[in-house]
Scaffold this motif. Sequence first.
Motif, mmCIF file in Angstrom:
data_model
loop_
_atom_site.group_PDB
_atom_site.id
_atom_site.type_symbol
_atom_site.label_atom_id
_atom_site.label_comp_id
_atom_site.label_asym_id
_atom_site.label_seq_id
_atom_site.Cartn_x
_atom_site.Cartn_y
_atom_site.Cartn_z
ATOM 1 N N LEU A 137 0.701 -1.211 -0.028
ATOM 2 C CA LEU A 137 -0.175 0.039 0.005
ATOM 3 C C LEU A 137 0.822 1.219 0.051
ATOM 4 O O LEU A 137 2.046 1.145 0.670
ATOM 5 N N PRO A 138 0.573 2.412 -0.524
ATOM 6 C CA PRO A 138 1.078 3.795 -0.461
ATOM 7 C C PRO A 138 1.545 3.772 0.889
ATOM 8 O O PRO A 138 0.776 3.761 1.836
ATOM 9 N N GLY A 139 3.066 4.090 1.224
ATOM 10 C CA GLY A 139 3.460 4.529 2.537
ATOM 11 C C GLY A 139 3.517 3.311 3.305
ATOM 12 O O GLY A 139 4.115 3.434 4.651
ATOM 13 N N VAL A 140 3.573 2.114 2.950
ATOM 14 C CA VAL A 140 3.709 0.856 3.845
ATOM 15 C C VAL A 140 4.661 -0.073 3.144
ATOM 16 O O VAL A 140 4.577 -0.162 1.963
ATOM 17 N N PHE A 141 6.009 -0.272 3.717
ATOM 18 C CA PHE A 141 6.919 -1.021 3.177
ATOM 19 C C PHE A 141 6.961 -2.150 4.103
ATOM 20 O O PHE A 141 6.896 -2.252 5.297
ATOM 21 N N VAL A 142 7.163 -3.327 3.496
ATOM 22 C CA VAL A 142 7.215 -4.606 4.463
ATOM 23 C C VAL A 142 8.423 -5.630 3.806
ATOM 24 O O VAL A 142 8.791 -5.527 2.657
ATOM 25 N N ALA A 143 9.094 -6.294 5.033
ATOM 26 C CA ALA A 143 10.106 -7.286 4.456
ATOM 27 C C ALA A 143 10.306 -8.087 5.518
ATOM 28 O O ALA A 143 9.788 -8.012 6.706
ATOM 29 N N PRO A 144 10.513 -9.396 5.223
ATOM 30 C CA PRO A 144 10.795 -10.334 6.487
ATOM 31 C C PRO A 144 11.570 -9.956 7.286
ATOM 32 O O PRO A 144 12.705 -9.205 7.194
ATOM 33 N N SER A 145 11.459 -10.089 8.746
ATOM 34 C CA SER A 145 12.510 -9.601 9.857
ATOM 35 C C SER A 145 13.573 -10.074 9.556
ATOM 36 O O SER A 145 14.002 -11.117 8.942
ATOM 37 N N ARG A 146 14.623 -9.045 10.421
ATOM 38 C CA ARG A 146 16.008 -9.455 10.240
ATOM 39 C C ARG A 146 16.850 -8.863 8.930
ATOM 40 O O ARG A 146 17.877 -8.773 8.920
ATOM 41 N N ILE A 147 15.860 -8.287 8.048
ATOM 42 C CA ILE A 147 16.510 -7.360 6.959
ATOM 43 C C ILE A 147 16.730 -5.854 7.568
ATOM 44 O O ILE A 147 15.992 -5.435 8.261
ATOM 45 N N ALA A 148 17.910 -5.490 7.246
ATOM 46 C CA ALA A 148 18.345 -4.349 7.748
ATOM 47 C C ALA A 148 17.485 -3.076 7.123
ATOM 48 O O ALA A 148 17.481 -3.125 5.937
ATOM 49 N N VAL A 149 17.134 -2.106 7.919
ATOM 50 C CA VAL A 149 16.627 -0.827 7.488
ATOM 51 C C VAL A 149 17.603 0.082 6.873
ATOM 52 O O VAL A 149 18.387 0.283 7.814
ATOM 53 N N PRO A 150 17.437 0.591 5.745
ATOM 54 C CA PRO A 150 18.500 1.458 4.986
ATOM 55 C C PRO A 150 18.442 2.798 5.865
ATOM 56 O O PRO A 150 17.365 3.147 6.353
ATOM 57 N N ASP A 151 19.379 3.684 5.668
ATOM 58 C CA ASP A 151 19.489 4.774 6.540
ATOM 59 C C ASP A 151 18.454 5.855 5.872
ATOM 60 O O ASP A 151 17.766 6.618 6.436
ATOM 61 N N ALA A 152 18.189 5.797 4.519
ATOM 62 C CA ALA A 152 17.032 6.583 4.012
ATOM 63 C C ALA A 152 15.805 6.344 4.623
ATOM 64 O O ALA A 152 14.987 7.498 4.440
ATOM 65 N N ALA A 153 15.490 5.473 5.136
ATOM 66 C CA ALA A 153 14.044 5.296 5.986
ATOM 67 C C ALA A 153 14.424 5.422 7.647
ATOM 68 O O ALA A 153 13.451 4.771 8.301
#
Length: 293
Positions: A137-153
């Motif tokens: 959905l717009p504004g919602v981002f998802v990934a399996p846990s343990r993936i590093a979140v980039p600095d841009a977010a």
Amino acid sequence: MPQPLSRIVSQLKSEPSRTGSLIVTVFGDAVVPRGGTVWLGTLLEFFAGLDIDGGVVRTAMSRLTAEGWFERTKSGRNSFYRLTRRGEQTFAAATRHIYDSPPSEWNGSFELLLIGSADDREQARTALRDAGFGSPLPGVFVAPSRIAVPDAAEGAIRLQASAGSDMARRLVAESWALERTAEAYRKFSASFAPLRFTMDRGEALSDSQAFTARILLIHHYRRIVLRDPQLPVELLPKDWPGRQARALCGEIYRLLLPGSERWLDDHATNEEGPLPPAGAALTGRFAGDAEPL
């Protein structure tokens, strides 16, 4: 040149110019493991074998340097290129994504990021996609846990959510264009399986042909796998073609490695002379991947 390799080269020539992308492949796959610096003449010799004009290569190198990927040094009339610090960081992440085995297990939870501002979403979108995040959905981002979140977010609202297998697969289907990626993997396997068959029959490639085949193999595979979130097996559709494509790529890569490295020994130079030999990490690429069926 063996017919399967000739067809792959012809396919490359039929596409819009990808000289800059090929340069990136040469550096990431072959130059970085050997010290990271190469003479422009080495690149020109490789591209001449593909009938790509030296002026096109020089223009692409100038553009990539202006964009901050490479830095140039000169010794007399000779130019040498190496990655910038930014380029090194980007290449390190891409190298893990291309050559390391993807995750096989899922812990049952997802990382959810909520980004309210449209401007903030747009600024973070590419970094999140490259890190393996999808968006249902717009504004919602998802990934399996343990993936590093980039600095841009880093300003996003972060949540942890669990899901059963059926709900998880629905979320995956809504968050990533997996069928488009699957079709790209099928085309990759169809293009490169004949080359493996040719080598299995004992048809020898020259060292130059082995290096060309290696670069084109990774060039095509890289363009797919860096868009692939590499989800755990449990979340993927049955008969996911990425597994076969990866195994095929690893098998061909291992067959091409000795001849392609000999070509680099004989032809690739930096300011001090021949490139230093690659370390053990090179032979560990695609280690542990299953053989293709």
